[in-house]
Design a protein around this motif. Structure first.
Motif, PDB file in Angstrom:
ATOM      1  N   SER B 258     -22.059  15.997   3.589  1.00  0.00           N
ATOM      2  CA  SER B 258     -20.724  16.068   3.937  1.00  0.00           C
ATOM      3  C   SER B 258     -19.766  16.331   2.599  1.00  0.00           C
ATOM      4  O   SER B 258     -19.115  17.138   2.736  1.00  0.00           O
ATOM      5  N   TYR B 259     -20.053  15.406   1.566  1.00  0.00           N
ATOM      6  CA  TYR B 259     -19.298  15.320   0.402  1.00  0.00           C
ATOM      7  C   TYR B 259     -19.270  16.612  -0.314  1.00  0.00           C
ATOM      8  O   TYR B 259     -18.553  17.310  -0.903  1.00  0.00           O
ATOM      9  N   HIS B 262     -20.303  20.288   2.537  1.00  0.00           N
ATOM     10  CA  HIS B 262     -19.686  20.535   3.931  1.00  0.00           C
ATOM     11  C   HIS B 262     -20.265  21.064   5.086  1.00  0.00           C
ATOM     12  O   HIS B 262     -19.867  21.877   5.637  1.00  0.00           O
ATOM     13  N   VAL B 264     -22.228  19.160   7.524  1.00  0.00           N
ATOM     14  CA  VAL B 264     -22.461  18.073   8.650  1.00  0.00           C
ATOM     15  C   VAL B 264     -21.605  18.654   9.875  1.00  0.00           C
ATOM     16  O   VAL B 264     -20.186  18.490   9.682  1.00  0.00           O
TER      17      VAL B 264
END
Lengths: 244, 328
Positions: B258-259, B262, B264
Motif C-alpha cells: 500500500s505504502y 499503491h 492494494v
C-alpha cells in the motif's frame, strides 16, 4: 498578370468551397454522455455518437486515450524449450484505449488499415506491435465494432449518422478523444472531434484518493479491517455452537 | 451494499444477483461480485484445511478476471490477513498453534525476506531472474510434492490405523537427528511435542523467507513441508502454526505494498475476505476430520497439480507473446 489573377480566383474559389463545405456539408458530432462517472456499480457504459458527414462519405468513429509510453515483457524461448519473459520492450505513443465503430459496409480490415490500429504503430517492430494489438484486444482495450454506425437519409448535402459504442469497464479516469472520420474512397476527407471525460465518484473516488494520498494509513486500515473480519467470522462460528 | 440502497430494482432474482458487478478503484476494472466471493470462499477453505495462503491459486485467477497482476497479488495478501486470522483462531481453539515455534519461524522469515529481495536485485542485474525463478518454482514444487506424496502413501500403508504421526520420529536416529541434537539452545516446544534447538526454526525460517521473496509467494507451500519433515511437528499443529506465521507475513506485505506501490485494492480485498473468512472456518472443520497422513497426501496432490500447471505454462506456446510489465 493574367496568371496571377487566375491563381487568386482559384484560391478564392477554393476558400469559398471549403467554407461552404464546413458550413453546409461539413462533419460534426455530438456525444452523449460527455462525462462518464465511475461509481461503485460502474460496469462499462454506452456512448451514443450522433452527427453528420458530407453526403457520399462514410462515417468511422474512433475513441482514443492519450498516447503513452508503455513497457511490456516479451516472451521467448529459454534453452529452446521453456517459454518465459525474456526481455522488456517499449512502445511509444500508444493509447490505453482504442475503440472503433464503423458502418460495416466497406470490406475493410480496419485493424490493419491506416485509419485503424496501424495509425499508432509508429516505428514499432512488426511482431511486437501485432502482439501488442492481440493483448489489447484480448483484454478489451482495443476493439473494432463493425456495423454500429447507422445512417439516416441524406439531407442538404449532409449524411446524418448515429452510433453506439460500448465503453469497457476497465477505463481509467481521464480525457479521451472521440472523433468521426468522414471517409471517402478509403481516405479521410474530414475530421471532427469531441472530448470525453471519465471521472471517479463516490466510494471509488474516496478510496482512490485515500490510497494515493495517505498510503500508509490506507495500508494499516486495510489490515485492521481484514483482521476484524476474520475475528468477526471466528466469533460468529463459535457462538453458533460449533463444538470443538 | 449497493443492493440495499436500491431495494426497488436491485437483486430481485437470483440471476440479477449472479450478474451483480462492483467497480474496483485501484484495479481500475469491475468484477462480478458473486464470482469473487466464491473464489474467496474456495481459497479460504484451502487455507483452513492445509495452512497455506492460496496466493498461488488466487493471483492467476484474479488476473484472468481482468485485474492487473500487481494489484491481484497485493490485494490477495490483504485478503489472506483476514482468512488466516479466521483460520488461525479456529485452529487455536483446537490447540493447534505452537506460538513459540511460530515466532521463531517468523523472525527467521522476516530476515530471510530482506535477504531474498537483495538476491532478486542481483539476479535481475544479471538478466536471467525470470528463468531462475521459474525453474526454482517448478523444481521446488515438484520435489516437495513428490516426496510428500510418496512418504505419506508409504506411512499410510505401513502404519496401524491407531498410530499417530509423532510415533514415527524417534524410531531411528539418522545423521540429521544427531546433528539436530548437537546444536546449542535446545528447548521444548510443548504444543508440537518436540525438543529442538531454537536455531533450527530460526534458520529454516530464513531459508523459507529467501525462497518466498525470490518466488514472490507467501511461502506456505514451502513452510508446511519443512515443519513436517525437518522440524518433525505433527501435521495438525503445522497447519495452525503456518496460518499464524502467514498472518504476520501478509500484514507486512499489505502495508508495504500500500505504502510503496499503491497496489492494494481494498474493495477487491473485502469481497474476497467475505468469502475466505467463511471458507477458512469450514476448512478448519474439514481439517480436523482428516488424519495427518490424509492431509499430507491431499496437500501433496495439490502441490503437484500446481507444478504441472506451471510446467505447462513453460512448455506450451502462449497465445500472446507480450505481457504487462510488473507481474511475476
Amino acid at each position: 498578370m493574367n496568371k496571377i489573377a487566375t491563381t487568386c480566383l482559384l484560391g478564392l474559389a477554393a476558400l469559398l468551397l471549403a467554407a461552404s463545405l464546413a458550413l453546409a456539408a461539413g462533419t460534426d458530432l455530438t456525444i452523449r454522455p460527455n462525462l462518464v462517472t465511475i461509481g461503485t456499480s460502474f460496469n462499462g457504459a454506452q456512448l451514443t455518437v450522433t452527427g453528420h458527414v458530407p453526403e457520399g462519405d462514410s462515417a468511422v468513429i474512433r475513441l482514443m486515450g492519450e498516447p503513452q509510453h508503455r513497457t511490456f515483457r516479451q516472451k521467448g524461448k529459454a534453452l529452446g524449450v521453456l517459454w518465459m519473459n525474456l526481455k522488456t520492450v517499449e512502445l511509444r505513443g500508444v493509447p490505453d484505449v482504442f475503440l472503433m465503430g464503423t458502418d460495416g459496409v466497406a470490406q475493410v480490415n480496419w485493424e490493419h488499415s491506416d485509419l485503424g490500429f496501424q495509425s499508432i504503430k509508429g516505428d514499432a517492430d512488426d511482431l511486437i506491435f501485432d502482439e501488442f494489438i492481440k493483448l489489447m484486444e484480448r483484454d478489451g482495450f482495443y476493439e473494432v465494432e463493425n456495423g454500429v454506425v447507422a445512417y439516416e437519409p441524406a439531407d442538404n448535402g449532409e449524411r446524418p449518422f448515429k452510433a453506439t459504442l460500448a465503453i469497457p469497464s476497465a477505463m481509467h479516469q481521464g480525457v479521451y478523444r472521440v472523433e468521426v472520420l468522414a471517409v471517402k474512397d478509403g481516405r479521410v476527407a474530414d475530421v471532427a472531434a469531441r472530448e470525453l471525460h471519465t471521472r471517479l465518484t463516490g466510494l471509488p473516488e474516496f478510496l482512490s484518493a485515500f490510497a494515493f494520498d495517505h498510503s500508509l494509513l490506507y495500508g494499516v486500515a486495510a489490515v485492521i479491517i481484514a483482521i476484524l473480519a476474520g475475528l468477526a467470522m471466528s466469533l460468529i462460528f463459535k457462538e453458533r455452537g460449533g463444538v470443538h | 451494499m449497493e443492493a440495499r440502497r436500491d431495494p426497488e430494482k436491485g437483486m430481485q432474482t437470483v440471476e440479477e444477483f449472479l450478474m451483480f458487478h462492483m467497480y474496483l478503484p485501484i484495479a481500475g476494472n469491475s468484477v462480478n461480485v458473486f464470482l469473487v466471493f466464491a473464489l474467496g470462499g474456495f481459497v479460504g477453505l484451502l487455507s483452513g484445511i492445509f495452512g497455506v495462503g492460496g496466493g498461488f491459486l488466487m493471483t492467476p485467477l484474479l488476473i484472468m478476471f481482468g485485474i492487473p497482476p500487481t494489484v491481484a497479488a497485493a490485494s490477495d495478501s490483504n485478503q489472506i490477513v483476514g482468512a488466516s486470522t479466521s483460520g488461525c483462531l479456529a485452529h487455536y481453539r483446537l490447540g493447534n498453534v505452537d506460538f513459540k515455534m511460530g515466532f521463531l519461524l517468523l523472525i527467521g522469515g522476516v530476515l530471510g525476506g530482506f535477504a531474498g529481495v537483495q538476491v532478486i536485485k542481483v539476479l535481475r542485474a544479471m538478466g536471467n531472474a525470470d528463468f531462475l525463478i521459474n525453474i526454482t518454482y517448478v523444481l521446488m514444487l515438484g520435489g516437495v510434492g513428490a516426496y510428500m506424496f510418496l512418504e505419506s502413501v508409504q506411512s499410510l500403508r505401513k502404519k496401524a490405523p491407531e498410530a499417530s504421526a509423532t510415533a514415527a520420529a524417534p524410531k531411528k536416529k539418522s545423521r540429521y537427528a544427531a546433528m539436530m541434537e548437537a546444536l546449542p539452545l535446545q528447548t521444548d516446544f510443548v504444543k508440537s511435542g518436540v525438543r529442538l534447538s531454537m536455531l533450527m526454526p530460526l534458520l529454516l525460517g530464513v531459508m523459507v523467507g529467501i525462497l518466498a521473496a525470490i518466488m514472490g509467494v507467501g511461502g506456505g507451500f514451502i513452510m508446511v513441508p519443512i515443519m513436517v519433515y525437518l522440524l518433525r511437528m505433527p501435521m495438525h499443529v503445522v497447519v495452525g502454526t503456518s496460518l499464524f506465521q502467514i498472518l504476520f507475513t501478509c500484514i507486512n506485505v499489505t502495508i508495504l505494498q500500500s505504502y510503496t506501490n499503491h497496489t492494494v485494492d481494498f474493495v477487491l480485498a473485502v469481497l474476497l475476505l467475505l468469502g475466505s473468512t467463511l471458507g477458512a472456518q469450514f476448512g478448519t472443520r474439514i481439517s480436523r476430520k482428516l488424519k495427518g497422513e490424509q492431509l499430507k497426501i491431499l496437500l501433496a496432490s495439490l502441490v503437484l497439480v500446481v507444478m504441472v500447471k506451471m510446467l505447462l505454462n513453460l512448455l506450451l506456446t502462449p497465445d500472446v507473446l507480450l505481457a504487462y510489465a510488473g507481474g511475476h
